[in-house]
Scaffold this motif. Structure first.
Motif, PDB file in Angstrom:
ATOM      1  N   CYS A 661       0.721  -1.250  -0.011  1.00 38.60           N
ATOM      2  CA  CYS A 661       0.153   0.116  -0.033  1.00 38.60           C
ATOM      3  C   CYS A 661       0.812   1.286  -0.125  1.00 38.60           C
ATOM      4  CB  CYS A 661      -0.885   0.003   1.100  1.00 38.60           C
ATOM      5  SG  CYS A 661      -2.009  -1.258   1.301  1.00 38.60           S
ATOM      6  N   ASP A 663       1.231   4.634   1.770  1.00 32.08           N
ATOM      7  CA  ASP A 663       0.867   5.598   2.692  1.00 32.08           C
ATOM      8  C   ASP A 663       0.553   6.745   2.527  1.00 32.08           C
ATOM      9  OD1 ASP A 663       1.558   7.240   5.378  1.00 32.08           O
ATOM     10  OD2 ASP A 663       1.097   5.251   6.209  1.00 32.08           O
ATOM     11  N   THR A 670       3.901   0.655   2.345  1.00 28.64           N
ATOM     12  CA  THR A 670       3.842  -0.130   3.409  1.00 28.64           C
ATOM     13  C   THR A 670       3.297  -1.524   3.086  1.00 28.64           C
ATOM     14  OG1 THR A 670       1.568   0.463   3.733  1.00 28.64           O
ATOM     15  CG2 THR A 670       3.207   1.731   4.958  1.00 28.64           C
TER      16      THR A 670
END
Length: 798
Positions: A661, A663, A670
Motif C-alpha cells: 500500500c 501510505d 507499507t
C-alpha cells in the motif's frame, strides 16, 4: 560481485602511475616471497594483507598500490638473472602475447620484427637483422610452458571489467592444480571419487603457447614495477620452466599467474565455460571490451600454430589450451545468434528450475541448464544467491554483432518480469517473449517432452531456451504444475500443463481433453473474453476480464473457485465446466488477482481486497467459520477492506497473503500480511499458527537478527516490492537488497543451509547472502525483478 557497469576509458599502461610506484617496488621486487592463501569475499570491505607483502583491497578488487605477492620459490631475481646471462626472461600468456603496452619497458619490444627474425634465422652473417636484434634491450620469442594450462577463471575488475561487473581473463594453472580442482569439486558433490579426465586432457604434461620476453638487466626494476601494477588484479609472481619454440632450449622465466587460492580466482568460471563466455561477451573495462582480449589471444594462438611446428604441437597434441578456441566460438555465438540473460537464484534445483545443472543430470522431465565441464556443486540445492545463465535465441530482425552490446540495447528484449512455480521458472521480456525452464512432466513449459541424447557441440553446451512458440505474452503466472498466460495485443487467455482438476481448460473432467498438455488452450466459454490479469494456484486458476470481472476455474472443493453458472450438464447432472464469473454489486471493477493453494484473492479499482475459499489459516483476512467454505468473495477486515486503502499490489503463497500500500501521509510503501505463520511466513518474529486479519509488517532485521542500519540510523526496511513463495515471503528494499522470511528447508530464502540456525525456517526477515545482483553493461539498471516458487527464488537486475 559478478557483473559490471562500464567506467570511463583509461590507459592501463600509465607511465606516471608506474613512476609513483617505482620507489615502493624497486627493492621488494628483488625477492620472491611465499604467496598467502586468501579467499575473495564479495561483500567484504576490509583490506587484507598477505604474508608475501600484497595488500588485497576488496573494494577495487586489486592489490593496493600495485604491490603483488609472489608464489613460493627459493629463487630471487638476481638468481634468475644469473641463470639467463644477466637478462630477465618473462613468460607472457595473456595480453602480453599481443600487447606489451603503449609505454613502459616492455613497449620497447617489437613483436612483429622479432617474428621476422625468427623466420630468417639468428646468424648475423646471413641475417643482418639478427645483429640488430642482439642490441635490442627487450626482445620476444615464442615459447611454451610445460605442465601448465591456460584457464579462463581470473576475475578482472581493473582491465576487462569493473568492480561492479567483473570481466574474465586467463591464468595459468599447473596440471596438478587443475586435477585438484576437479577432484575437489567431485568430492564436494558427494560422489566419493575423483573426476574423469576432461575432454582434450591427457596424462602427458600440458603445453601452453605464449611469448618469452627478454629484458636487459638495467631495465629489470622498472619492468617489475610496471608489471606489478599491470597484474595487480589477483596475480602473483612465479618462476617456471619454459621451452623456446625455435631452439628447443628450456629456460627459467618469471611470470604472473593467479592460482586457485588467489583473491580473484573464480572457480565457477573454471567449471562453467558457457557462463565464462557470457560474461566475456558483454563485459567492458578500462582496457576495453573483454571479448577483444579473448579474440586477440585466440588470433595469436592460431597465427603461432601456422608459423611454428612447436606451437602447433602445443595447441593440438596434449594441449594446455583447448578451452580458448571453444570459448571464442561461444562468445561469437552469444553476440550473433543468442542472447545471455544474467539471473541469480537460490533454493531447490531438483528440476533444474535454477538452470544450474546439465541436461543429462536433470532427468527426462526437466529442461534447462548450460553444460559446463561437470555439474555444479550441490546441484540439488543452492544455499545463497548464485549466478544463473539463461541463453535465448536472438530474433532475426535484431542487430547482430559486438556493436549491439555497446548500444542502448534492444528494449523489446529487455526483462519485464520473473516468475516461479512449483518446479519451473520463467522470464518475460518487454517484447512478449516468455522463456520457461525447469520441471516439464506435465507440459507446463509449453513444449513437448523430448529425449535428451548426450550432446557435445558448442551450441548444445549453451543449451538455449526457446520462447513460448507462436505467441507473444502480456501477462504470465506459474502454478504448481501449470502455466497461464494472456496473449499480448489480443488479451486472450491460455493455459497449459497439468489439467487433472480442469485448472487449464476449465472442464469438470480435465483429463478427458484430447489435446497434448503442452499445447496452449483457452478455458471453456472464455474464447471471446479479453483479460488484463491472470493467476495460477495449486489446482485452480483465476483471471480478471477487461470489464473488471473475476473469473475462476479448476478445483473448487474448498470454495476457491466461483460456482459455475449457465453451463451444459452431463447426463448425470454434473456440470461440464468449472468456469465461474463474479463482480462486486456496487459497480466497482476488479483489477488484480492471485491464487493460493485453496483460496483466491482479488484487488478492485477502489483499493479494496476480496477473498474466497479456505480459511483454515486465516488466509481470507476475516473471521469465518473454518468448517464452512466461502465461495462468495467478501472484503477483508480492517483498512484493506475499505475504499482508498492505498493498496496497489497483492501476492499469495499457499496459505498466506501479502499486500503493498501507499501510505497517504508519508508516501512510502507499507507492507501488510495475514494467513499462515507457523513457519514464520509473515516475518512477525513469532511462530503463532496464523494471523487472521491484515496486519502491518515492518521488516527490520538483517541476516543475524540485528536491526537494519541505513546511513547510520536504525529503522525498518524501505520496501520497493514483494512476492510470496509457497510458504515464504520476500521483499526488495529501495536499495535493491532482498530480505526473506518463512520456510527454508531447501535454502529458498538464500540465507544459508536449512538448519544453520537450528531451524528449517526463519520468523525474522533475513538479508539474502551470496552474489550481489547487478546488471551487465551497458545497463545501469537500478530496478530488480524477483519471484519465489515452491522451494526456489530467482532474481535479476533489469
Amino acid at each position: 560481485s559478478l557483473f559490471i557497469n562500464p567506467l570511463p576509458s583509461a590507459t592501463t599502461g600509465n607511465a606516471s602511475a608506474f613512476t609513483a610506484l617505482h620507489s615502493i617496488n624497486r627493492h621488494p621486487s628483488r625477492r620472491l616471497h611465499r604467496t598467502a592463501t586468501s579467499h575473495f569475499r564479495t561483500h567484504s570491505a576490509t583490506t587484507k594483507a598477505t604474508s608475501g607483502g600484497g595488500m588485497w583491497d576488496p573494494t577495487s578488487q586489486t592489490y593496493a598500490g600495485g604491490v603483488v605477492p609472489s608464489h613460493e620459490s627459493a629463487m630471487d631475481v638476481d638468481e634468475l638473472l644469473a641463470l639467463n646471462g644477466g637478462r630477465l626472461k618473462i613468460f607472457g600468456y595473456g595480453s602480453l602475447c599481443w600487447h606489451p603496452g603503449s609505454d613502459g619497458v616492455l613497449s620497447l619490444a617489437n613483436i612483429e620484427e622479432d617474428e621476422r627474425d625468427h623466420h630468417d634465422g639468428y646468424d648475423a652473417a646471413s641475417n643482418p637483422a639478427a645483429a640488430s636484434r642482439s642490441r635490442r634491450r627487450v626482445t620476444t620469442a615464442p615459447g611454451r610452458a610445460i605442465g601448465y594450462q591456460r584457464c579462463w577463471s581470473q576475475r578482472s575488475a581493473d582491465h576487462r571489467g569493473t568492480p561492479e561487473f567483473n570481466g574474465i581473463v586467463c591464468t595459468l594453472l599447473s596440471d596438478e592444480e587443475v586435477r585438484s580442482l576437479r577432484n575437489r569439486h567431485h568430492r564436494n558433490r558427494g560422489e566419493g571419487r575423483d573426476a574423469e579426465p576432461a575432454e582434450g586432457a591427457t596424462a602427458r604434461p600440458s603445453m601452453t603457447e605464449g611469448l618469452i620476453y627478454t629484458v636487459d638487466v638495467d631495465l629489470v626494476d622498472d619492468c617489475l614495477a610496471e608489471l606489478d601494477f599491470r597484474e595487480k588484479g589477483g596475480y602473483a609472481r612465479d618462476v617456471i620452466d619454459v621451452v623456446e619454440d625455435d631452439t628447443g632450449n628450456t629456460v627459467k622465466a618469471l611470470l604472473y599467474r593467479g592460482t586457485p587460492d588467489n583473491p580473484a580466482f573464480w572457480e565457477r568460471a573454471f567449471l562453467d565455460l558457457p557462463l565464462a563466455a557470457a560474461v566475456i561477451s558483454v563485459s567492458l573495462g578500462p582496457s576495453g571490451p573483454n571479448d577483444v582480449y579473448l579474440f586477440r589471444l585466440h588470433s595469436f594462438l592460431a597465427h603461432a600454430a601456422q608459423h611454428s611446428r612447436s606451437a602447433a604441437l602445443a595447441l593440438e597434441d596434449h594441449s594446455g589450451d583447448f578451452r580458448t578456441g571453444e570459448l571464442a566460438t561461444m562468445v561469437k555465438l552469444l553476440q550473433s545468434d543468442y542472447r545471455p540473460y544474467f539471473l541469480f537464484g537460490a533454493g531447490s534445483n531438483e528440476h533444474c528450475q535454477l538452470l544450474l545443472r546439465t541436461d543429462q543430470a536433470s532427468g527426462d522431465d526437466c529442461e534447462g541448464g548450460t553444460i559446463g565441464e561437470c555439474d555444479l556443486q550441490n546441484a540439488d540445492e543452492f544455499h545463497e544467491l548464485t549466478e544463473i545463465l539463461l541463453v535465448a535465441p536472438r530474433h532475426n530482425d535484431e542487430d547482430e554483432g559486438v556493436g549491439e552490446k555497446l548500444s542502448a540495447g534492444n528494449a523489446e528484449c529487455g526483462p519485464r518480469s520473473l516468475h516461479a512455480g512449483g518446479g519451473h521458472s520463467a522470464l518475460l521480456t518487454c517484447g512478449g517473449d516468455l522463456y520457461l525452464w525447469g520441471w516439464n512432466h506435465a507440459g507446463q513449459l509449453g513444449r513437448a517432452l523430448t529425449s535428451k541424447p548426450i550432446r557435445k557441440s558448442t551450441v548444445s553446451r549453451l543449451n538455449p531456451v526457446q520462447p513460448l512458440s507462436n505467441m507473444k505474452v502480456e501477462v504470465a503466472d506459474l502454478g504448481h504444475a501449470h502455466t497461464v498466460v494472456i496473449e499480448k495485443g489480443t488479451g486472450r487467455l491460455f493455459g497449459f500443463g497439468e489439467n487433472g482438476r480442469g485448472q487449464v481448460d476449465g472442464r469438470a473432467n480435465g483429463n478427458a481433453m484430447g489435446d497434448p498438455p503442452h499445447v496452449p488452450r483457452t478455458p471453456l466459454g472464455l474464447s471471446e473474453e479479453h483479460f488484463v490479469d491472470a493467476a495460477a494456484g495449486l489446482f485452480h486458476s483465476a483471471a480478471i476480464t477487461k470489464q473488471g470481472l473475476l473469473t475462476t476455474w479448476g478445483c473448487g472443493r474448498f470454495g476457491q473457485c466461483l460456482g459455475a453458472v449457465n453451463v451444459v450438464k452431463n447426463d448425470d447432472g454434473s456440470p461440464t465446466s468449472t468456469v465461474g464469473r463474479w463482480r462486486p454489486s456496487d459497480g466497482s471493477k476488479l483489477a488484480r488477482v492471485a491464487c493460493g493453494r485453496r483460496h483466491t484473492v482479488a484487488l478492485d479499482d477502489r483499493g479494496r481486497i476480496w477473498t474466497l475459499g479456505d480459511n483454515k489459516y486465516g488466509q481470507l483476512g476475516r473471521f469465518t467459520d473454518p468448517a464452512i467454505s466461502n465461495k462468495e468473495p467478501q472484503l477483508v477486515e480492517g483498512q484493506l477492506g475499505k475504499v482508498d486503502s492505498g493498496c496497489f499490489a497483492i501476492y499469495s503463497g499457499w496459505s498466506h497473503i501479502l499486500a503493498l500500500c501507499h501510505d497517504k501521509d508519508s508516501g512510502e510503501v507499507t507492507l501488510y500480511g495475514w494467513g499462515r505463520n507457523d513457519k514464520g511466513q509473515l516475518g512477525t518474529g513469532s511462530e503463532q499458527s496464523h494471523v487472521p486479519t491484515p496486519q502491518m509488517l515492518k521488516p527490520s532485521c538483517d541476516a543475524k537478527g540485528a536491526p537494519i542500519e541505513r546511513d547510520g540510523s536504525e529503522g525498518a526496511i524501505s520496501i520497493q516490492s514483494a512476492c510470496c513463495g509457497a510458504e515464504s515471503s520476500h521483499v526488495l528494499d529501495v536499495h535493491g537488497d532482498l530480505y526473506s522470511a518463512g520456510w527454508n528447508e531447501h535454502s529458498n530464502l538464500a540465507i544459508g543451509p536449512a538448519g544453520l540456525r537450528g531451524s528449517d525456517h526463519s520468523a525474522l526477515w533475513m538479508a539474502a547472502l551470496g552474489k550481489r545482483v547487478v546488471a551487465p553493461p551497458p545497463s545501469r539498471a537500478e530496478r530488480k525483478l524477483f519471484a519465489a516458487g515452491g522451494a526456489h527464488t530467482v532474481t535479476m537486475a533489469a
